[in-house]
Design a protein around this motif. Structure first.
Motif, PDB file in Angstrom:
ATOM      1  N   SER A   1     -10.131 -27.252  41.271  1.00  0.00           N
ATOM      2  CA  SER A   1      -9.008 -27.413  40.339  1.00  0.00           C
ATOM      3  C   SER A   1      -7.881 -26.514  40.850  1.00  0.00           C
ATOM      4  O   SER A   1      -8.125 -25.337  41.166  1.00  0.00           O
ATOM      5  CB  SER A   1      -9.437 -26.975  38.944  1.00  0.00           C
ATOM      6  OG  SER A   1      -8.305 -26.633  38.172  1.00  0.00           O
ATOM      7  N   THR A   2      -6.678 -27.044  40.931  1.00  0.00           N
ATOM      8  CA  THR A   2      -5.559 -26.215  41.412  1.00  0.00           C
ATOM      9  C   THR A   2      -5.315 -25.046  40.455  1.00  0.00           C
ATOM     10  O   THR A   2      -4.844 -23.993  40.874  1.00  0.00           O
ATOM     11  CB  THR A   2      -4.275 -27.044  41.582  1.00  0.00           C
ATOM     12  OG1 THR A   2      -4.005 -27.731  40.352  1.00  0.00           O
ATOM     13  CG2 THR A   2      -4.374 -28.032  42.721  1.00  0.00           C
TER      14      THR A   2
ATOM     15  N   GLY B   1     -10.881 -31.505  38.322  1.00  0.00           N
ATOM     16  CA  GLY B   1      -9.609 -31.433  37.594  1.00  0.00           C
ATOM     17  C   GLY B   1      -9.895 -31.451  36.097  1.00  0.00           C
ATOM     18  O   GLY B   1     -10.752 -32.197  35.641  1.00  0.00           O
TER      19      GLY B   1
ATOM     20  N   GLY C   1      -8.372 -31.240  31.888  1.00  0.00           N
ATOM     21  CA  GLY C   1      -7.250 -31.388  30.979  1.00  0.00           C
ATOM     22  C   GLY C   1      -7.459 -30.536  29.750  1.00  0.00           C
ATOM     23  O   GLY C   1      -8.335 -29.664  29.726  1.00  0.00           O
ATOM     24  N   ARG C   2      -6.671 -30.784  28.730  1.00  0.00           N
ATOM     25  CA  ARG C   2      -6.808 -30.012  27.492  1.00  0.00           C
ATOM     26  C   ARG C   2      -8.102 -30.399  26.781  1.00  0.00           C
ATOM     27  O   ARG C   2      -8.674 -31.449  27.031  1.00  0.00           O
ATOM     28  CB  ARG C   2      -5.623 -30.293  26.571  1.00  0.00           C
ATOM     29  CG  ARG C   2      -4.340 -29.687  27.078  1.00  0.00           C
ATOM     30  CD  ARG C   2      -3.173 -30.131  26.231  1.00  0.00           C
ATOM     31  NE  ARG C   2      -3.159 -29.504  24.921  1.00  0.00           N
ATOM     32  CZ  ARG C   2      -2.968 -30.164  23.783  1.00  0.00           C
ATOM     33  NH1 ARG C   2      -2.825 -31.466  23.771  1.00  0.00           N
ATOM     34  NH2 ARG C   2      -2.931 -29.509  22.644  1.00  0.00           N
TER      35      ARG C   2
ATOM     36  N   PHE D   1      -9.795 -34.329  34.202  1.00  0.00           N
ATOM     37  CA  PHE D   1      -8.553 -35.002  34.603  1.00  0.00           C
ATOM     38  C   PHE D   1      -8.830 -35.735  35.912  1.00  0.00           C
ATOM     39  O   PHE D   1      -9.143 -35.119  36.935  1.00  0.00           O
ATOM     40  CB  PHE D   1      -7.395 -34.007  34.768  1.00  0.00           C
ATOM     41  CG  PHE D   1      -6.079 -34.698  34.978  1.00  0.00           C
ATOM     42  CD1 PHE D   1      -5.381 -35.236  33.907  1.00  0.00           C
ATOM     43  CD2 PHE D   1      -5.550 -34.844  36.257  1.00  0.00           C
ATOM     44  CE1 PHE D   1      -4.180 -35.908  34.100  1.00  0.00           C
ATOM     45  CE2 PHE D   1      -4.344 -35.509  36.453  1.00  0.00           C
ATOM     46  CZ  PHE D   1      -3.662 -36.035  35.376  1.00  0.00           C
TER      47      PHE D   1
ATOM     48  N   TYR E   1      -1.142 -33.154  41.994  1.00  0.00           N
ATOM     49  CA  TYR E   1      -1.949 -32.182  41.260  1.00  0.00           C
ATOM     50  C   TYR E   1      -1.474 -30.813  41.701  1.00  0.00           C
ATOM     51  O   TYR E   1      -1.652 -30.444  42.868  1.00  0.00           O
ATOM     52  CB  TYR E   1      -3.442 -32.362  41.562  1.00  0.00           C
ATOM     53  CG  TYR E   1      -3.852 -33.825  41.569  1.00  0.00           C
ATOM     54  CD1 TYR E   1      -3.722 -34.600  40.416  1.00  0.00           C
ATOM     55  CD2 TYR E   1      -4.320 -34.443  42.732  1.00  0.00           C
ATOM     56  CE1 TYR E   1      -4.052 -35.948  40.425  1.00  0.00           C
ATOM     57  CE2 TYR E   1      -4.655 -35.780  42.756  1.00  0.00           C
ATOM     58  CZ  TYR E   1      -4.511 -36.524  41.596  1.00  0.00           C
ATOM     59  OH  TYR E   1      -4.832 -37.858  41.618  1.00  0.00           O
TER      60      TYR E   1
ATOM     61  N   ASP F   1       2.205 -34.250  26.888  1.00  0.00           N
ATOM     62  CA  ASP F   1       1.972 -35.523  27.588  1.00  0.00           C
ATOM     63  C   ASP F   1       3.283 -36.244  27.884  1.00  0.00           C
ATOM     64  O   ASP F   1       4.153 -36.340  27.019  1.00  0.00           O
ATOM     65  CB  ASP F   1       1.107 -36.458  26.735  1.00  0.00           C
ATOM     66  CG  ASP F   1      -0.314 -35.949  26.610  1.00  0.00           C
ATOM     67  OD1 ASP F   1      -0.713 -35.119  27.443  1.00  0.00           O
ATOM     68  OD2 ASP F   1      -1.012 -36.380  25.679  1.00  0.00           O
TER      69      ASP F   1
ATOM     70  N   ILE G   1      -0.059 -31.707  31.162  1.00  0.00           N
ATOM     71  CA  ILE G   1       0.132 -30.312  31.590  1.00  0.00           C
ATOM     72  C   ILE G   1      -0.928 -29.443  30.916  1.00  0.00           C
ATOM     73  O   ILE G   1      -1.215 -29.622  29.734  1.00  0.00           O
ATOM     74  CB  ILE G   1       1.547 -29.839  31.206  1.00  0.00           C
ATOM     75  CG1 ILE G   1       2.559 -30.610  32.060  1.00  0.00           C
ATOM     76  CG2 ILE G   1       1.732 -28.341  31.419  1.00  0.00           C
ATOM     77  CD1 ILE G   1       3.859 -30.818  31.402  1.00  0.00           C
TER      78      ILE G   1
ATOM     79  N   GLY H   1      -0.472 -32.516  36.190  1.00  0.00           N
ATOM     80  CA  GLY H   1      -1.185 -33.661  36.763  1.00  0.00           C
ATOM     81  C   GLY H   1      -0.346 -34.911  36.540  1.00  0.00           C
ATOM     82  O   GLY H   1      -0.118 -35.302  35.392  1.00  0.00           O
TER      83      GLY H   1
HETATM   84  C1  BTN Z   1      -3.974 -33.035  29.986  1.00  0.00           C
HETATM   85  O1  BTN Z   1      -3.417 -34.119  30.056  1.00  0.00           O
HETATM   86  O2  BTN Z   1      -4.818 -32.773  29.107  1.00  0.00           O
HETATM   87  C2  BTN Z   1      -3.603 -31.973  30.978  1.00  0.00           C
HETATM   88  C3  BTN Z   1      -3.908 -32.418  32.382  1.00  0.00           C
HETATM   89  C4  BTN Z   1      -3.577 -31.353  33.417  1.00  0.00           C
HETATM   90  C5  BTN Z   1      -4.073 -31.741  34.793  1.00  0.00           C
HETATM   91  C6  BTN Z   1      -3.603 -30.812  35.849  1.00  0.00           C
HETATM   92  S1  BTN Z   1      -3.861 -31.438  37.471  1.00  0.00           S
HETATM   93  C7  BTN Z   1      -3.432 -29.916  38.153  1.00  0.00           C
HETATM   94  C8  BTN Z   1      -4.067 -28.849  37.281  1.00  0.00           C
HETATM   95  N1  BTN Z   1      -5.439 -28.631  37.668  1.00  0.00           N
HETATM   96  C9  BTN Z   1      -6.286 -28.971  36.707  1.00  0.00           C
HETATM   97  O3  BTN Z   1      -7.530 -28.868  36.794  1.00  0.00           O
HETATM   98  N2  BTN Z   1      -5.634 -29.428  35.648  1.00  0.00           N
HETATM   99  C10 BTN Z   1      -4.208 -29.421  35.869  1.00  0.00           C
END
Ligand code: BTN
Length: 335
Positions: free
Chosen positions: A101-102, A127, A129-130, A135, A144, A191, A202, A222
């Protein structure tokens, strides 16, 4: 344990070197011998690297007596381009082929350098998300990226950073993909939507180290730039969309988008008025009837009456009670 592979540009393997040469001559044919001579390896090594690059999704033409050509519409993330534009902002930039994950890699890097740090990956294996969701982050498809910023104020004062980042993302997408047209909307909190589909999200996270008391805010972006070759997985197919429809038009869309988002983010972190105005103008919720799910209570139904200066969602519930929400999730009720 480190959560990343090797950043591009440092200690490059043959595959990465071949890719760099092909990118520098994007759209032109280069013979296997020319490439081999440039990096002091055999033609067999070049052939193997080309095969691996094709497996990674790069579109490379191989023609007898002409050689190899990277199709110019390959939108590879270019570390050189991003660094050249962002170097004045004193941001350290790392680009990877794949990371977990970044958000995880960027905090490791920022803690080492103690500087504002940007990490971009072509794909993520974990990856997120919230609310603990995954993700979906396949290669050659999305942007990403995460930025980590050292902060000196209490983390509680950074609570609106996700919303400011959403303003930056929506504006950058409008500028670069839709020629400045007001095409995107923002669904509180984080979003970004286009054509009624979610195209970006984000995830902001705060980190404080107990040892040295340093605090960082990490903002992860993302963005679904292109539709995945095999479409989105069925679980998200109904809600997910991409900002570019059809062909890849420009070979630096993702790099330009990364730069523009960072530029707007830095601007909106300072310019309260511009950020909140854009956020309100783009709100897809103001005036809507919504279902509200907060962390504490069961679902309730309400009208959204506005967004205040702290990016709280102002709602009026069915029973007439008014509230300002700082977190939670809402969905629009369509009649
Ligand atoms: C969401 O929609 O719930 C948030 C998504 C965020 C995704 C980005 S991709 C880059 C960074 N690394 C992750 O693991 N998540 C964020």
């Amino acid at each position: 344990m480190s959560s990343e592979g090797k950043p591009r540009g440092t200690d490059m393997g043959t595959k990465e070197k071949v890719l760099k040469i092909l990118q520098e001559h994007s759209g032109e044919y280069l013979s296997g011998q020319e490439i081999a001579d440039g990096i002091f390896v055999t033609r067999a090594c070049i052939w193997k690297s080309i095969k691996a690059l094709k497996e990674d999704g790069y579109e490379i033409d191989a023609v007898t007596n002409k050689g190899y050509r990277l199709r110019s519409n390959v939108d590879a993330v270019s570390e050189d381009y991003i660094c050249s534009i962002l170097e004045d902002n004193n941001i350290e930039v790392y680009v990877y082929d794949e990371v977990t994950s970044t958000n995880d890699v960027v905090i490791e890097k920022a803690r080492e350098s103690k500087k504002c740090t940007l990490v971009i990956a072509d794909s993520q294996t974990k990856g997120r998300g919230r609310r603990g969701r995954d993700f979906y982050s396949p290669k050659m498809t999305g942007l990403y990226m995460s930025i980590a910023m050292p902060i000196e104020v209490p983390i509680s004062e950074m609570s609106d950073v996700t919303a400011r980042a959403a303003s930056a993302t929506a504006k950058a997408i409008d500028d670069l993909i839709f020629d400045g047209e007001d095409a995107t909307t923002i669904k509180w909190v984080n979003d970004i939507y286009y054509n009624e589909k979610k195209v970006a999200g984000i995830l902001s996270e705060a980190h404080t180290s107990l040892e040295d008391e340093e605090s960082y805010i990490v903002i992860g972006f993302g963005i679904n730039v292109y539709k995945p070759v095999d479409d989105f997985p069925k679980e998200i197919k109904q809600i997910a969309g991409a900002i570019v429809s059809g062909e890849r038009a420009d070979n630096k869309v993702r790099s330009k988008l990364a730069v523009r988002i960072v530029e707007y983010l830095l601007q909106y972190m300072d310019d309260d008025e511009a950020s909140i105005k854009l956020y309100r103008d783009k709100s897809m919720l103001i005036g809507s009837y919504v279902k509200v799910d907060t962390y504490k209570k069961n679902s309730r139904y309400a009208y959204v009456t506005g967004i205040d200066d702290e990016y709280h969602l102002c709602v009026k519930y069915d029973d007439g009670q008014e509230a300002k929400l700082s977190s939670g999730e809402v969905s629009v009720i369509k009649y």
